[in-house]
Design an enzyme around this catalytic site. Sequence first.
Site, PDB file in Angstrom:
ATOM      1  CB  CYS A 104      14.864  -3.712  -1.789  1.00 15.36           C
ATOM      2  SG  CYS A 104      14.580  -5.909  -1.479  1.00 15.36           S
ATOM      3  CG  HIS A 233      11.415  -1.830  -3.061  1.00 12.04           C
ATOM      4  ND1 HIS A 233      11.877  -1.983  -4.706  1.00 12.04           N
ATOM      5  CD2 HIS A 233      10.868  -2.840  -2.205  1.00 12.04           C
ATOM      6  CE1 HIS A 233      12.459  -3.567  -3.787  1.00 12.04           C
ATOM      7  NE2 HIS A 233      12.331  -4.154  -3.115  1.00 12.04           N
ATOM      8  CD  GLU A 235      11.863   0.694  -5.867  1.00 17.64           C
ATOM      9  OE1 GLU A 235      11.826   0.099  -5.939  1.00 17.64           O
ATOM     10  OE2 GLU A 235      12.582   1.912  -5.039  1.00 17.64           O
TER      11      GLU A 235
END
Length: 270
Positions: A104, A233, A235
């Site tokens: 991002c 994202h 993660e």
Amino acid sequence: MAKVRTLVITGYGTNCEVESAYAARAAGSDVTDIVFFSDIAAGRTRIPDYNFLIFPGGFLDGDDLGAAQAAAVRWKHAKNAAGDALLGQLKTFFEAGGLVLGICNGFQLLVKLGLLPALGGDYFARQVSLANNDSARFEDRWVTLAANPESPCIFTRGLTRLDLPVRHGEGKLVPKSPEILDELVKTGAIALSYADPATGETTMEYPQNPNGSPLAIAGLTDPSGRILGLMPHPEAFNHPTNHPGYTRGERPQLGTVLFENAVAHLRGHA
């Protein structure tokens, strides 16, 4: 077997460093440190001491001057106490075989530094940027991604599809010229594309493509395949219960697989 030493850089508005470090540890990273940019600039931490570098998401400098633009200027001019340029450390790290993941805001920083897409091996020359979403709003939703089997990207090896969340206001890729888009396709630099969840085919339809990025580009890699930048994202999808379809029995591949591929690659390289 090589040890995996992960550096997660934080500071100046970054806010996804803890999740990113967690994902790296879950993937098997032997050493995972969260370090402020100011400590690197002061010489207290050296980038070449690691082999996996993560630029996490956030809102660097409040997105003033454009997402990650101020941070890119900071990186280009920063020197440590010994007078060594930080870009020199980045070059040394990369030439030693290190991997770089930008998520991002981290992706926005990588393109503005010129580390992506680096077509023709032209690193640190800006070839693309990321601009405001076509929706003119901040997009916070889950998307489906198609992985490009022709891409040299180490992070996406063996993958066909990923479901990940996005949360950004400036995710539309803007090339320096139309020829750049052609080269992205020819070289396999498009590692990940927004896709229709029903068919798996790339799409320009909103909201499956949340920002209007041309060619449905969600993530780019460099010619070596050792740098990946993506707007979604990975993660943030580190457990099956994170997925909105979990209670309906949906069990898609976790986003942490990108970190696992990175760790597996580094384990086989001294």
